[in-house]
Scaffold this active site. Structure first.
Site, PDB file in Angstrom:
ATOM      1  N   GLU A  64      62.073  47.894  68.579  1.00  0.00           N
ATOM      2  CA  GLU A  64      62.869  47.906  69.684  1.00  0.00           C
ATOM      3  C   GLU A  64      61.972  46.191  70.018  1.00  0.00           C
ATOM      4  O   GLU A  64      62.821  45.601  70.186  1.00  0.00           O
ATOM      5  CB  GLU A  64      63.289  48.832  70.341  1.00  0.00           C
ATOM      6  N   PRO A 272      49.928  53.204  58.457  1.00  0.00           N
ATOM      7  CA  PRO A 272      50.720  54.270  59.720  1.00  0.00           C
ATOM      8  C   PRO A 272      51.702  53.383  60.866  1.00  0.00           C
ATOM      9  O   PRO A 272      51.690  52.366  61.482  1.00  0.00           O
ATOM     10  CB  PRO A 272      50.364  55.053  59.926  1.00  0.00           C
ATOM     11  N   GLY A 312      50.024  44.398  65.891  1.00  0.00           N
ATOM     12  CA  GLY A 312      50.965  43.439  65.953  1.00  0.00           C
ATOM     13  C   GLY A 312      50.587  43.126  65.060  1.00  0.00           C
ATOM     14  O   GLY A 312      50.928  41.405  65.005  1.00  0.00           O
ATOM     15  N   ASN A 337      62.268  48.613  60.245  1.00  0.00           N
ATOM     16  CA  ASN A 337      62.978  47.083  59.641  1.00  0.00           C
ATOM     17  C   ASN A 337      62.471  46.238  58.226  1.00  0.00           C
ATOM     18  O   ASN A 337      61.175  46.205  58.034  1.00  0.00           O
ATOM     19  CB  ASN A 337      62.735  46.497  61.061  1.00  0.00           C
ATOM     20  N   LEU A 339      63.639  43.396  57.347  1.00  0.00           N
ATOM     21  CA  LEU A 339      63.587  42.380  57.998  1.00  0.00           C
ATOM     22  C   LEU A 339      62.171  41.171  58.381  1.00  0.00           C
ATOM     23  O   LEU A 339      62.155  39.937  58.039  1.00  0.00           O
ATOM     24  CB  LEU A 339      65.021  41.808  58.703  1.00  0.00           C
ATOM     25  N   GLU A 340      61.482  42.121  58.334  1.00  0.00           N
ATOM     26  CA  GLU A 340      59.569  41.421  59.014  1.00  0.00           C
ATOM     27  C   GLU A 340      59.975  41.058  57.952  1.00  0.00           C
ATOM     28  O   GLU A 340      58.044  40.222  58.066  1.00  0.00           O
ATOM     29  CB  GLU A 340      58.826  42.678  60.050  1.00  0.00           C
TER      30      GLU A 340
END
Length: 428
Positions: A64, A272, A312, A337, A339-340
């Site tokens: 999120e 991970p 990050g 996700n 889309l990253e």
């Protein structure tokens, strides 16, 4: 009455909740024991450097936080004076907030939804609005916010058919939540209709699309990707296994061992999902006698595996690869996700368990930007095929990127809705 029973039930099981978080999770990851009193609403007022009331944005965990990063950056750009407090539920979420935003926002844990803890949190923080990502709908927090005239904005909202049926089973409690929501911005019409069926006022419902599609590489990321490609030799076949989980780690490593038989110079970058898994994956690699280095040590020497034990960096690591595997999907975790990866024109391989992103995968698959595999053998076969067919690999990436472009625009729509409830806008 329903909320009273809910609150009493929470109090009855509170020893188990505390034992789970502090003892069990704390043993696996000591970071769970830090800032523990924040989980009961004891938030220090020293968190806030400015006298203005903060906008609270709640992001449950890493996924999120990453999804909300574009929205949060848009808010910061549109309102430089805005005091932002980002809340989460996990230590990895806190780490991701720090990695994404450095010291430009404040962060803390959202309290466990005990009635007293939620009331205490709201009293101490005194937010001008509460912005909740997706479906973190805590009854006491939302009811207390409504009672204190704090707008409750649910953005990027999604509600699967399974979750919809679950909310129906606690109808009275669900009605309390829906009546207390000030505004809801959902992914699509189907999600909106489910919320309305649960009791949400139709006038409070807006369809904005998913903010997860609003990803675009920054100049800093593009520079980082070029450095990574040079560092890890982009001439070889590189694949990233992102956000992997226990059991899945083993499957990914098994697939890579098969790939190495036909592509001996292939590189696997395994990331991970949770930081407490870094050492366990390192132990697995040692057991399998697979040569590896750690991203955190930055001492890569042409090993066959790079353990991404940092936070990050996943988006840039995806971008440096030829293809990606999105974890949480070869096991029944619902996936993470894609889309990253897709935003950087890197094609996606996924397992069959993608229900957490059922608003993304159908179109991604339809546009042929994703390939679905069911086990490590099929994963290895897909990797071998794509490593031998550079053009097919590139087309997969282009199709994935097209899916992202086709669905962008949710950030601007969501920002326009949030603006209505910011004090600086209401005073104008």
């Amino acid at each position: 009455m329903a909320r009273i029973f809910y609150s009493l039930a929470l109090l009855l099981i509170s020893p188990l909740i505390i034992f789970y978080l502090y003892v069990l999770r704390g043993k696996k990851n000591p970071a769970y024991r830090k800032h523990f009193m924040q989980r009961f609403g004891f938030v220090s007022k020293q968190l806030f450097k400015t006298p203005t009331r903060p906008l609270v944005i709640h992001c449950a965990s890493v996924g999120e936080v990453l999804a909300a990063s574009s929205l949060i950056n848009a808010l910061k750009q549109a309102h430089p004076e805005l005091n932002l407090l980002i809340t989460c539920n996990t230590p990895t979420g806190r780490e991701q907030i720090k990695a994404q935003f450095k010291n430009t926002v404040q962060s803390c844990y959202l309290p466990i939804d005990f009635s007293g803890a939620s009331a205490r949190f709201l009293k101490r923080v005194n937010p001008q609005a509460l912005c909740i990502l997706e479906t973190e709908l805590w009854p006491n927090l939302i009811a207390h916010s409504h009672k204190q005239n704090i707008p409750v904005l649910v953005v990027n909202a999604r509600l699967s058919e399974k979750s919809f049926k679950g909310y129906q089973k606690v109808e009275q409690l669900t009605h309390i939540i829906m009546r207390s929501i000030t505004l809801l911005a959902s992914h699509n019409e189907a999600d909106a209709k489910r919320f309305i069926s649960l009791g949400l006022n139709k006038d409070k419902s807006h369809v904005t699309g998913s903010i997860k599609f609003d990803i675009s590489p920054t100049a800093q990321q593009i520079h980082t990707v070029e450095v990574l490609k040079q560092q890890y030799n982009s001439q070889r076949f590189i694949w990233v296994a992102g956000s992997t989980h226990p059991i899945e780690h083993e499957k990914v490593l098994a697939a890579h061992q098969i790939l190495l038989k036909t592509q001996p110079d292939a590189l696997l970058i395994i990331a991970p999902r949770h930081s407490e898994q870094f050492e366990k994956v390192a132990a697995l690699l040692s057991q399998k006698t697979m040569s590896f280095s750690r991203r955190s040590e930055n001492n890569y020497q042409n090993e066959s595996v790079l353990l991404a034990d940092t936070l990050g960096e996943l988006q840039c690591l995806y971008a440096a690869a030829n293809i990606s595997f999105i974890g949480g999907s070869l096991i029944a975790r619902g996936g993470h996700n894609p889309l990253e990866s897709a935003a950087f024109s890197v094609g996606v391989i996924s397992g069959p368990h993608t229900y957490n992103f059922d608003h993304v995968y159908p179109e991604l698959i339809k546009l042929k930007g994703a390939c679905i595999v069911h086990n490590e053998e099929e994963l290895a076969t897909a990797l071998v095929n794509y490593s031998n067919n550079t053009k097919a690999c590139q087309i997969l990436g282009k199709k994935a990127a097209q899916c992202v472009i086709n669905n962008q625009g949710a950030i601007d729509k969501t920002l326009a809705l949030i603006n209505q409830f910011l004090e600086s806008k209401r005073d104008q």
